[in-house]
Design an enzyme around this catalytic site. Structure first.
Site, PDB file in Angstrom:
ATOM      1  N   GLY A   1      -1.065  18.380   6.684  1.00 37.57           N
ATOM      2  CA  GLY A   1      -0.200  17.290   6.223  1.00 37.57           C
ATOM      3  C   GLY A   1       0.113  16.291   7.326  1.00 37.57           C
TER       4      GLY A   1
ATOM      5  N   ASP B   1      -0.171   6.570   5.346  1.00 35.00           N
ATOM      6  CA  ASP B   1      -0.793   7.277   6.468  1.00 35.00           C
ATOM      7  C   ASP B   1      -1.658   6.340   7.299  1.00 35.00           C
ATOM      8  OD1 ASP B   1       0.400   9.343   5.204  1.00 35.00           O
ATOM      9  OD2 ASP B   1      -1.432  10.360   4.578  1.00 35.00           O
TER      10      ASP B   1
HETATM   11  C1  GLA Z   1       0.068  12.011   1.584  1.00 30.43           C
HETATM   12  C2  GLA Z   1      -0.536  10.651   1.210  1.00 30.43           C
HETATM   13  C3  GLA Z   1       0.453   9.526   1.485  1.00 30.43           C
HETATM   14  C4  GLA Z   1       1.816   9.806   0.859  1.00 30.43           C
HETATM   15  C5  GLA Z   1       2.296  11.226   1.194  1.00 30.43           C
HETATM   16  C6  GLA Z   1       3.522  11.608   0.435  1.00 30.43           C
HETATM   17  O1  GLA Z   1       0.267  12.087   2.963  1.00 30.43           O
HETATM   18  O2  GLA Z   1      -1.724  10.429   1.921  1.00 30.43           O
HETATM   19  O3  GLA Z   1      -0.083   8.307   1.013  1.00 30.43           O
HETATM   20  O4  GLA Z   1       1.791   9.595  -0.524  1.00 30.43           O
HETATM   21  O5  GLA Z   1       1.300  12.194   0.906  1.00 30.43           O
HETATM   22  O6  GLA Z   1       4.599  10.821   0.820  1.00 30.43           O
END
Ligand code: GLA
Length: 391
Positions: free
Chosen positions: A123, A172
């Site tokens: 993540g 991101d």
């Molecule tokens: C992932 C996705 C982001 C966002 C997050 C949740 O990291 O790539 O675009 O939606 O989840 O906030």
């Protein structure tokens, strides 16, 4: 030194000659989760772990991709860039190159070696980190660095959406490309307006806690949450002229919520509206150095992601509860898509050792797994590490 070792490896793989080096960070998100595809505001930042990349131009149109992390070499001709399941991680660079070609940017053959210190599936956006790395390499090597970073950010999001098939928002890629040392980015995902806010946590550190639970199912669950939000939006658009869920204030949501008969959809919408509001409250708290309130908002965010958005799971709940039960932790919450991966916590620096053994012990007892910690420093975005080639 890591870079010296990588340089030797590069020469071993591709022979002698000029080598250019790059670094692309990973990201944290302070608050504003599952908001970036609902038109709201988020507060991410780039951090000091990420992906290193070494590259050299080739005279032909081949792209050679080698990773120190994954034992799969990929070679592709720029004439024939298409998704191939068997190419695994190589599809991320391929997606970026595909859209660079489509946008008619200059592009040519490259020998590439990458090495990341971001745990995959944690993540922390190892995929966006890799995408921006490749995009910036092609920008510097073939376009004199003239493509604006924001263009590369959008292009990399497209690669992830359309080439890889994950319908992620822009957070991101934006944080990784546009990050600045010691600053979080207050990004409006609707307009792409943004502002840097100095992060001063006083005597506290930002700790990333890795549950070591990889988020295998997350991509399909992620797309499912997006679809649920779209459903909620469609219902509410019959009563209000809105473009996205984050156009709603808390008051408006409360006056409209009875129109959403499906309990699950109502919970999803409630999370989005309240979380978006928490981003605004948190940015105000940051500006006045109110770290106590920041901690409180992190805890509220986690509870909402657990009970309303339902994207936590036993591992994330266990690690966050353990962190929050420590006296010198101001607040902790899950981070990113959820279902595993990492959480963040704000912890008094002097108590870090105690904090880590406290959380480790509880997590091990409850989940039977070891967890990991990173003390995150907020850092600059994707960049070339030296202006000239290493000889
Ligand atoms: C992932 C996705 C982001 C966002 C997050 C949740 O990291 O790539 O675009 O939606 O989840 O906030």
């Amino acid at each position: 030194m890591l870079l010296d070792r990588l340089k030797d490896k590069f020469v071993e793989l591709y022979g002698d000659g000029d080598i250019f080096t790059f670094f692309s960070p990973s990201r944290i998100n302070l608050i504003g989760e599952h908001i970036d595809y609902n038109g709201g505001r988020v507060l991410p930042a780039a951090i000091n772990i990420g992906t290193y990349g070494l590259v050299r131009k080739r005279a032909d149109d081949l792209i050679n991709l080698t990773s120190e992390n994954i034992d799969l070499k990929v070679t592709v001709s720029l004439e024939d860039v298409k998704y191939d399941r068997a190419h695994g991680w190589g599809n991320y660079p391929k997606g970026v190159l595909y859209f660079m070609k489509e946008r008619e940017y200059n592009i040519g053959g490259m020998d590439i070696l990458v090495k990341g210190n971001i745990p995959n599936g944690a993540g922390l956006s190892s995929s966006a980190s890799l995408e921006l790395l490749i995009a910036e390499m092609a920008n510097i090597l073939f376009n004199n660095g003239e493509i604006p970073m924001l263009e590369l950010v959008k292009l990399c999001q497209r690669a992830e959406n359309e080439f890889i098939g994950v319908r992620c928002g822009i957070m991101d890629q934006f944080a990784i490309g546009m990050g600045k040392k010691n600053k979080v980015i207050l990004l409006d995902t609707n307009t792409l307006e943004y502002e840097y806010i100095e992060i001063s946590l006083g005597d506290n550190a930002l700790v990333v806690m890795d549950t070591n639970k990889r988020r295998e199912l997350s991509d399909s669950k992620y797309n499912e949450r997006r679809a649920e939000c779209e459903e909620g939006l469609k219902i509410l658009q019959e009563f209000r002229n809105i473009n996205s869920l984050c156009d709603l204030s808390i008051e408006e949501y409360n006056s409209l919520k009875s129109h959403i008969s499906d309990d699950k959809i109502r919970k999803r919408v409630k999370h989005v509206v309240y979380e978006n509001n928490r981003v605004n409250l948190t940015s105000t708290a940051l500006r006045i150095g109110d770290i106590e309130s920041l901690g409180k908002f992190l805890i509220e965010s986690h509870n909402s992601l657990k009970d309303l958005y339902e994207v936590t799971g036993i591992e994330l709940d266990s690690i966050v509860n353990a962190a929050n039960s420590f006296d010198f932790c101001l607040g902790a919450r899950m981070m990113g898509a959820g279902f595993g991966g990492c959480a963040i916590a704000i912890v008094e620096r002097e108590k870090l050792e105690e904090f880590m053994s406290h959380v480790e012990r509880i997590y091990k007892k409850e989940i039977g797994k070891q967890c990991k910690f990173y003390i995150a420093e907020i850092s600059d975005g994707t960049r070339q590490l030296n202006n000239c080639a290493l000889d």
